[in-house]
Scaffold this motif. Structure first.
Motif, mmCIF file in Angstrom:
data_model
loop_
_atom_site.group_PDB
_atom_site.id
_atom_site.type_symbol
_atom_site.label_atom_id
_atom_site.label_comp_id
_atom_site.label_asym_id
_atom_site.label_seq_id
_atom_site.Cartn_x
_atom_site.Cartn_y
_atom_site.Cartn_z
ATOM 1 N N LEU A 124 0.747 -1.117 -0.378
ATOM 2 C CA LEU A 124 -0.065 0.190 -0.036
ATOM 3 C C LEU A 124 1.119 0.810 -0.006
ATOM 4 O O LEU A 124 2.101 1.463 0.359
ATOM 5 C CB LEU A 124 -0.973 0.221 1.396
ATOM 6 C CG LEU A 124 -2.328 -1.203 1.532
ATOM 7 C CD1 LEU A 124 -2.690 -1.165 2.998
ATOM 8 C CD2 LEU A 124 -2.593 -1.174 -0.359
ATOM 9 N N PRO A 125 0.425 2.643 -0.998
ATOM 10 C CA PRO A 125 -0.813 2.656 -1.491
ATOM 11 C C PRO A 125 -0.921 2.142 -2.738
ATOM 12 O O PRO A 125 -0.117 1.373 -3.104
ATOM 13 C CB PRO A 125 -0.837 4.472 -1.644
ATOM 14 C CG PRO A 125 1.317 4.921 -1.221
ATOM 15 C CD PRO A 125 1.386 3.539 -0.699
ATOM 16 N N VAL A 126 -2.499 1.697 -2.780
ATOM 17 C CA VAL A 126 -2.737 0.861 -4.348
ATOM 18 C C VAL A 126 -1.761 0.755 -5.859
ATOM 19 O O VAL A 126 -1.899 0.461 -6.509
ATOM 20 C CB VAL A 126 -3.841 0.835 -4.329
ATOM 21 C CG1 VAL A 126 -4.192 -0.173 -3.552
ATOM 22 C CG2 VAL A 126 -4.766 1.920 -4.415
ATOM 23 N N GLN A 141 -5.253 -6.757 -3.159
ATOM 24 C CA GLN A 141 -5.291 -4.618 -2.587
ATOM 25 C C GLN A 141 -6.687 -4.285 -2.063
ATOM 26 O O GLN A 141 -7.325 -3.990 -1.202
ATOM 27 C CB GLN A 141 -5.081 -4.124 -3.512
ATOM 28 C CG GLN A 141 -3.480 -4.042 -3.964
ATOM 29 C CD GLN A 141 -2.611 -2.822 -5.234
ATOM 30 O OE1 GLN A 141 -4.689 -2.051 -6.150
ATOM 31 N NE2 GLN A 141 -2.028 -2.548 -5.539
ATOM 32 N N GLN A 142 -7.693 -5.110 -2.552
ATOM 33 C CA GLN A 142 -9.424 -4.843 -2.345
ATOM 34 C C GLN A 142 -9.588 -5.099 -1.261
ATOM 35 O O GLN A 142 -10.294 -5.384 -0.113
ATOM 36 C CB GLN A 142 -10.066 -5.352 -3.471
ATOM 37 C CG GLN A 142 -10.286 -4.303 -4.933
ATOM 38 C CD GLN A 142 -10.774 -3.560 -4.168
ATOM 39 O OE1 GLN A 142 -11.446 -2.742 -4.158
ATOM 40 N NE2 GLN A 142 -10.094 -2.484 -5.312
ATOM 41 N N LEU A 174 -7.372 -5.820 0.998
ATOM 42 C CA LEU A 174 -6.730 -4.811 2.237
ATOM 43 C C LEU A 174 -6.820 -3.618 2.215
ATOM 44 O O LEU A 174 -7.551 -3.329 3.777
ATOM 45 C CB LEU A 174 -5.477 -4.897 1.553
ATOM 46 C CG LEU A 174 -4.234 -5.489 1.784
ATOM 47 C CD1 LEU A 174 -2.756 -5.210 0.819
ATOM 48 C CD2 LEU A 174 -3.720 -5.778 2.947
ATOM 49 N N LEU A 175 -7.843 -3.075 1.804
ATOM 50 C CA LEU A 175 -8.730 -2.384 1.493
ATOM 51 C C LEU A 175 -9.921 -2.396 2.661
ATOM 52 O O LEU A 175 -10.449 -1.409 3.185
ATOM 53 C CB LEU A 175 -9.255 -1.440 0.617
ATOM 54 C CG LEU A 175 -8.204 -0.932 -1.074
ATOM 55 C CD1 LEU A 175 -7.986 -0.469 -1.567
ATOM 56 C CD2 LEU A 175 -6.552 0.157 0.585
ATOM 57 N N SER A 176 -10.478 -3.332 2.790
ATOM 58 C CA SER A 176 -11.560 -3.809 2.740
ATOM 59 C C SER A 176 -11.554 -4.822 4.016
ATOM 60 O O SER A 176 -12.754 -4.947 5.180
ATOM 61 C CB SER A 176 -12.306 -4.545 2.158
ATOM 62 O OG SER A 176 -11.967 -6.581 2.108
ATOM 63 N N VAL A 226 3.787 -0.763 3.890
ATOM 64 C CA VAL A 226 2.762 0.074 3.707
ATOM 65 C C VAL A 226 4.079 1.224 3.927
ATOM 66 O O VAL A 226 4.979 1.472 4.824
ATOM 67 C CB VAL A 226 1.775 0.295 5.114
ATOM 68 C CG1 VAL A 226 1.436 1.919 4.509
ATOM 69 C CG2 VAL A 226 0.903 -0.401 5.166
ATOM 70 N N ALA A 276 1.009 5.689 3.788
ATOM 71 C CA ALA A 276 -0.297 5.835 3.519
ATOM 72 C C ALA A 276 -1.155 5.407 4.667
ATOM 73 O O ALA A 276 -0.361 4.438 5.006
ATOM 74 C CB ALA A 276 0.013 4.246 2.273
ATOM 75 N N ALA A 302 -2.928 3.207 7.208
ATOM 76 C CA ALA A 302 -3.284 1.254 7.527
ATOM 77 C C ALA A 302 -4.344 1.556 8.196
ATOM 78 O O ALA A 302 -3.925 -0.010 9.163
ATOM 79 C CB ALA A 302 -2.646 0.751 7.274
#
Length: 569
Positions: free
Chosen positions: A412-414, A464-465, A467-469, A486, A490, A492
């Motif tokens: 991350l970031p994506v 990545q999705q 991680l973001l969820s 990270v 970013a 986290a």
């Protein structure tokens, strides 16, 4: 004289890079050490755009620091461009003497194409660009009477070296095939073309094999065609910009002097020198194929930037994803430089004919000074923008931690590009994939002008999705994630993962998952070794010919070339 002069020009451009640190600018990424990971061999999801470059740097970095290697290769590539242009000029237009050779070297090094590709971070493309005049000279030698087998090795070496990237290989092969049409009593054209195509095929094995094994070429590459089209500069239009060797798609990777109406002055000077020498150059049969190639190299990218041209390229890339390399149309303008260099050389002859009282050296000084003065900000790392950076200490610590247990890394970031406070204002590619043994998951998405051009990394996109969820450790481990890193501050906060390392620049989380090694690794490695064998075999031919020339020619003949004034006397 010409090699020394080209070296001075090359150092005038690249000198800042020799300060401590690493080249990290847009697409240019160098790290202390690289490894033969799946990504370095082209077995990741992303298209194999940096092969066999990553393989070569991984090998070299076992001996010397990878950052030093990249900076040296860049400087040498630029030096080769100038020296090679001078050698080509000496071969095709010997009556121009050293004066004409210096103009050729200046034109090959000091032009907008070099400045823009440096700012974009295309260091390996600069190496391939530097090989083009040498490829032309080697092919023209094969067309001369009584070529030697060592001459084949010379051609093979320069094509293989240009093949450090797919684009460099395609440029070199195109120049060689164009020179096949030069008149001569040497090898027949079919044999010269066969050697060229055979060499190019072997040199292309790393990325051809990787693309087939990993199935990494996706039709989505067609979505970036418009974003990568050649760009017009102030007062020039697209055609005028390309003809003056500018027009890269990224408006931020342009020297300041080309962002104002002053670009017109620079274009008039460069094209004026080329047009001045064109009548003389066209009377040299060996120069005609390169001059024709120069015209095509300008007109075709200009046509590709029109509405119908964009539609045609998009349809082609969608049907044949492997031709996604065609999207960045302006980079093919490099094919014009050998022809431009010969025309610039001939300008010295033209001026001497029109102004017989003027020494050849004076005409060369005027031409060289004009080229340099109209692109002043190429000096000193393109106005100080191409300079090394120093990684914070945490990067080495994090890389060592991952290398101890090289499981797949999610980042991350994506975004594929990063902005680090310690790396300057320009965005940069994530350095982590080229620093660790492990494979780093990357989508390859690229945002240009607010428009996202999707990459090929579907697995990375899925992770990545997750991680973001807020996926937990077990879910990420089941997805084959070993680490989460990270970068650049970013957010986290949602990651409920055990922290293995943390500082102001990086946070490393241990997940513990693993993923099977990509299939086909031995086959792809063998393809890379075939390219390396081709390069080393060509180098032996180059050295053999050098030895033969040294033994055959007297010291005076080997070291002394007549000037234009000498011939007139």
């Amino acid at each position: 004289m010409a090699p020394a002069y080209a070296l001075v020009l090359s150092l005038a451009v690249t000198a800042p890079l020799f300060a401590p640190g690493y080249l990290l600018l847009r697409d240019a990424v160098s790290t202390p050490r690289s490894y033969l990971s799946d990504a370095a061999l082209g077995l990741a999801e992303a298209a194999p755009r940096a092969l066999p470059q990553d393989f070569a740097v991984a090998l070299i970095s076992t001996v010397i620091d990878g950052g030093v290697a990249v900076k040296l290769l860049l400087a040498v590539g630029l030096w080769l461009a100038g020296w090679g242009a001078a050698r080509l000029a000496a071969s095709v237009l010997p009556d121009a003497g050293r004066a004409g050779q210096c103009v050729a070297a200046t034109l090959a090094i000091w032009n907008p194409y070099v400045a823009e590709r440096l700012l974009q971070g295309h260091w390996s493309l600069i190496v391939g660009y530097g090989c083009l005049p040498w490829v032309a000279t080697a092919m023209l030698r094969l067309r001369e009477p009584e070529p030697r087998w060592a001459d084949v090795g010379v051609l093979v070496f320069w094509i293989a070296l240009a093949g450090l990237t797919p684009t460099g290989l395609m440029l070199a092969a195109t120049v060689a095939l164009a020179c096949v049409f030069a008149p001569g009593a040497g090898w027949p054209r079919w044999r010269c073309a066969t050697v060229t195509l055979g060499t190019a095929l072997i040199a292309a094995l790393p990325w051809l094999t990787a693309a087939i094994v990993a199935r990494s070429l996706a039709p989505s590459q067609s979505e970036g065609v418009a974003a990568f089209a050649a760009r017009a500069e102030p007062g020039l239009g697209t055609l005028g910009t390309l003809a003056s060797l500018g027009g890269i798609w990224n408006s931020e990777a342009v020297p300041s002097s080309r962002t104002t109406i002053f670009a017109v002055v620079a274009a008039v000077v460069l094209l004026g020198i080329v047009l001045l020498g064109l009548p003389v150059a066209t009377r040299r049969p060996a120069a005609v194929p390169l001059l024709c190639l120069a015209a095509v190299a300008v007109l075709v990218p200009a046509a590709m930037a029109t509405g119908p041209g964009l539609a045609a390229v998009e349809a082609t890339v969608r049907a044949l994803p492997g031709l996604g390399v065609l999207r960045d149309a302006q980079k093919w303008v490099a094919l014009a430089v050998p022809g431009y260099a010969l025309a610039g050389t001939a300008a010295v002859v033209t001026l001497r004919q029109k102004l017989p009282g003027l020494p050849a050296a004076a005409t060369a000084v005027v031409c060289c000074a004009a080229l340099i003065a109209t692109l002043p900000d190429l000096a000193w790392g393109v106005g100080g923008k191409v300079t090394p950076v120093v990684y914070p200490a945490g990067w080495a610590a994090a890389a060592a931690m991952v290398d101890d247990d090289p499981g797949p890394v999610a980042v991350l970031p994506v975004d594929s590009m990063r902005r680090f406070e310690w790396a300057g204002d320009a965005p940069v590619l994530d350095p982590l994939p080229r620093w660790v043994r492990a494979d780093v998951l990357s989508t390859g998405d690229l945002t240009i002008g607010g428009v996202t051009v999707p990459g090929e990394g579907e697995r990375a996109r899925t992770v990545q999705q997750m991680l973001l969820s807020g996926a937990d450790r077990d879910q990420l481990a089941d997805a084959g994630v070993g680490w989460v890193v990270v970068e650049s501050g970013a957010a986290a906060d949602a990651l409920a993962l055990p922290v293995a390392y943390h500082d102001d620049d990086l946070t490393v989380y241990r997940v513990g998952g693993d993923f099977p090694e990509a299939p086909g690794r031995p086959l792809v490695l063998a393809a890379h070794l075939a390219w390396l064998a081709l390069l080393l075999g060509g180098l032996m031919g180059l050295l053999a010919r050098r030895t033969w020339v040294t033994r055959t020619l007297s010291p005076r003949k080997a070291c002394t070339e007549p000037t234009l004034d000498d011939r007139e006397r």
